[in-house]
Motif scaffolding. Structure first.
Motif, PDB file in Angstrom:
ATOM      1  N   UNK A  70     -11.687  17.124 -14.059  1.00  0.00           N
ATOM      2  CA  UNK A  70     -10.978  18.055 -13.185  1.00  0.00           C
ATOM      3  C   UNK A  70      -9.709  17.411 -12.623  1.00  0.00           C
ATOM      4  N   UNK A  71      -8.666  18.234 -12.537  1.00  0.00           N
ATOM      5  CA  UNK A  71      -7.432  17.765 -11.899  1.00  0.00           C
ATOM      6  C   UNK A  71      -7.608  17.856 -10.393  1.00  0.00           C
ATOM      7  N   UNK A  72      -7.478  16.746  -9.695  1.00  0.00           N
ATOM      8  CA  UNK A  72      -7.692  16.685  -8.254  1.00  0.00           C
ATOM      9  C   UNK A  72      -6.359  16.361  -7.577  1.00  0.00           C
ATOM     10  N   UNK A  73      -6.026  17.040  -6.482  1.00  0.00           N
ATOM     11  CA  UNK A  73      -4.754  16.770  -5.803  1.00  0.00           C
ATOM     12  C   UNK A  73      -4.756  15.399  -5.141  1.00  0.00           C
ATOM     13  N   UNK A  74      -3.584  14.802  -5.054  1.00  0.00           N
ATOM     14  CA  UNK A  74      -3.467  13.474  -4.457  1.00  0.00           C
ATOM     15  C   UNK A  74      -2.376  13.398  -3.395  1.00  0.00           C
ATOM     16  N   UNK A  75      -1.758  14.530  -3.048  1.00  0.00           N
ATOM     17  CA  UNK A  75      -0.707  14.545  -2.047  1.00  0.00           C
ATOM     18  C   UNK A  75      -1.158  15.376  -0.850  1.00  0.00           C
ATOM     19  N   UNK A  76      -0.618  15.051   0.320  1.00  0.00           N
ATOM     20  CA  UNK A  76      -0.983  15.797   1.520  1.00  0.00           C
ATOM     21  C   UNK A  76      -0.641  17.279   1.380  1.00  0.00           C
ATOM     22  N   UNK A  77       0.513  17.580   0.761  1.00  0.00           N
ATOM     23  CA  UNK A  77       0.882  18.992   0.625  1.00  0.00           C
ATOM     24  C   UNK A  77      -0.080  19.733  -0.306  1.00  0.00           C
ATOM     25  N   UNK A  78      -0.624  19.016  -1.300  1.00  0.00           N
ATOM     26  CA  UNK A  78      -1.610  19.646  -2.179  1.00  0.00           C
ATOM     27  C   UNK A  78      -2.921  19.911  -1.439  1.00  0.00           C
ATOM     28  N   UNK A  79      -3.328  18.962  -0.619  1.00  0.00           N
ATOM     29  CA  UNK A  79      -4.547  19.147   0.160  1.00  0.00           C
ATOM     30  C   UNK A  79      -4.373  20.287   1.160  1.00  0.00           C
ATOM     31  N   UNK A 119       4.051  10.004   8.124  1.00  0.00           N
ATOM     32  CA  UNK A 119       3.194  11.134   7.751  1.00  0.00           C
ATOM     33  C   UNK A 119       2.011  11.324   8.692  1.00  0.00           C
ATOM     34  N   UNK A 120       1.997  10.606   9.803  1.00  0.00           N
ATOM     35  CA  UNK A 120       0.808  10.581  10.664  1.00  0.00           C
ATOM     36  C   UNK A 120       0.414  11.975  11.155  1.00  0.00           C
ATOM     37  N   UNK A 121       1.394  12.760  11.614  1.00  0.00           N
ATOM     38  CA  UNK A 121       1.070  14.070  12.170  1.00  0.00           C
ATOM     39  C   UNK A 121       0.488  14.996  11.109  1.00  0.00           C
ATOM     40  N   UNK A 122       1.091  14.977   9.919  1.00  0.00           N
ATOM     41  CA  UNK A 122       0.594  15.826   8.829  1.00  0.00           C
ATOM     42  C   UNK A 122      -0.770  15.332   8.360  1.00  0.00           C
ATOM     43  N   UNK A 123      -0.918  14.034   8.210  1.00  0.00           N
ATOM     44  CA  UNK A 123      -2.191  13.440   7.782  1.00  0.00           C
ATOM     45  C   UNK A 123      -3.311  13.843   8.750  1.00  0.00           C
ATOM     46  N   UNK A 124      -3.056  13.697  10.039  1.00  0.00           N
ATOM     47  CA  UNK A 124      -4.070  14.051  11.035  1.00  0.00           C
ATOM     48  C   UNK A 124      -4.400  15.548  10.981  1.00  0.00           C
TER      49      UNK A 124
END
Length: 455
Positions: free
Chosen positions: A37-46, A131-136
């Protein structure tokens, strides 16, 4: 907002890559995953994965509402139900209530899978200053989605929370990975609720106070679900605390007198009371053309109560159907909203014998619901609770809450027996009956070996 819309469209592609195999699972909790399966690896994909409103926000669990007592079916409508499980659920039959594969159990655990996918993959993305705010925010949303799914599953498939027995009562299988090979074992109910509250508290620490859109979780939403969770646990001080925290962030109340009763669905979607938009299409027994509101409840709305005009549609036979969803369409809204928070705050204040605060909460709500409302006059705890619980039932009709309210209030000694009649046959569900925990779908039990709810 354009970035938000773009992420919604992106989600369609990503979800197809990640979760298409789920539709072919022999059983949701036991199918082996496909390593290709193709799994997302970027915050925007998640983020895009969680912006799929059609799945994340539109698959709430309504079997409890089907089982609850705010509506009835005529004998003809009950007999005409094409699915035997719907008829059996309506009469509180002990088993075989759910369709094969696609049901409230699989819907709930599909959300757990989405959330676990995000939580696993975000661990591979370094959190830094940029990226802290987006990551959180992304992690907080995943924790919220998972907790929301567990809370709704527990409301339907578990008994009411009782601190004296929760260490032995059956809870849910708590999935913390996306590995389908992980054996499904039901945790105790205490552990299940601990997982829910822990995830929501963690989510609240990560999420922004206000979301970009009500489709996304926020600190207010996490506090709102914590208030609901602790209310269902009958931990009223904690419920009061989190309802208060939620209302300090978002506290708008709609003036119902400003809405038009001539509209098919008068309540607007994403209105000022919505803290988190979460819903589901009505199951067959709850469709507006079949589900008739019980007269005991309908007659509780006074002639000057604007809800009586906005919430209901008259039927040719003199009965009424519900049309007051906060989605502005037939789908039933189940998310936290400020009216629910005010009612939790009022109930918990009354239980603490703070009748002044309880009265202020109720007055704030009812002055926007009842023409010429002059205010409450609570004289004692019992009278205040009776009034508040009646208003809770009237205000939060068809929100997926009544089933758990009956369960928890019976633990408080309310002695509510549910009763239905089909032709000459009468059915009843006495307080604290084991059938208040609906059976886990039998095919899931067969393949997983999990323990079924006692009947």
């Amino acid at each position: 907002m354009s970035k938000y819309i773009h992420s919604v469209f992106s989600a369609t592609i990503i979800i197809g890559m990640i979760l298409l195999p789920l539709s072919g699972c022999k059983k949701f909790l036991d199918k082996k995953s496909d390593n290709t399966l193709a799994i997302p690896h970027k915050l925007e994909d998640l983020q895009a994965l969680m912006d799929n409103y059609g799945t994340i926000n539109s698959r709430d669990i309504l079997s409890g509402e089907v089982s609850a007592d705010d509506y009835y079916l005529t004998e003809n409508d009950w007999m005409a139900m094409p699915n035997q499980g719907d008829r059996r659920m309506y009469t509180w039959t002990s088993d075989y209530l759910f369709d094969y594969a696609f049901n409230d159990w699989s819907n709930g655990f599909s959300l757990v899978y989405y959330a676990n996918t995000v939580l696993e993959k975000i661990g591979d993305i370094k959190r830094g200053k940029d990226n802290a705010a987006v990551w959180d925010n992304v992690k907080g949303q995943a924790l919220f989605i998972k907790a929301k799914a567990y809370l709704q599953l527990a409301a339907v498939f578990c008994l009411a929370y009782d601190s004296s027995s929760s260490g032995a009562d059956l809870g849910l299988p708590l999935r913390n990975t996306t590995d389908f090979n992980e054996q499904s074992v039901r945790a105790p109910l205490r552990e299940t609720y601990n997982e829910i509250t822990t995830d929501l508290q963690a989510a609240a620490s990560l999420l922004p106070e206000q979301p970009l859109h009500a489709m996304r979780a926020s600190k207010a939403a996490a506090h709102g679900l914590l208030a609901r969770t602790y209310l269902w646990m009958r931990k009223y001080n904690e419920a009061l605390k989190y309802a208060d925290s939620c209302l300090k962030i978002k506290n708008g109340i709609l003036d119902y007198s400003s809405l038009s009763a001539s509209k098919t669905y008068p309540l607007p979607p994403f209105n000022s009371e919505v803290i988190y938009s979460s819903m589901a299409p009505p199951p067959r027994p709850l469709s507006i053309v079949k589900a008739k509101i019980v007269n005991e409840l309908y007659s509780a709305y006074g002639s000057n109560d604007v809800r009586k005009q906005l919430f209901f549609r008259p039927n040719p036979d003199g009965s009424v159907g519900f049309r007051g969803s906060y989605n502005g369409n037939p789908a039933l809204f189940c998310g936290p909203a400020t009216d629910e928070m005010l009612l939790i705050h009022a109930e918990c204040s009354a239980r603490n014998e703070d009748l002044i605060t309880a009265g202020k909460d109720i007055d704030e709500l009812l002055k926007k619901r009842i023409t010429g409302y002059t205010g409450s006059q609570f004289t004692d705890k019992k009278q205040a609770l009776q009034f508040i619980l009646t208003e809770r039932r009237k205000e939060l009709l068809m929100r997926g809450l009544r089933w758990m309210d009956v369960k928890r209030l019976n633990k408080e000694g309310a002695n509510i027996t549910l009763q239905r009649t089909i032709g000459a046959a009468k059915y009843s569900l006495p307080p604290n009956d084991p059938r208040f925990a609906l059976p886990v779908p039998e095919d899931i039990i067969a393949i997983s070996g999990m323990q079924q709810n006692p009947r």
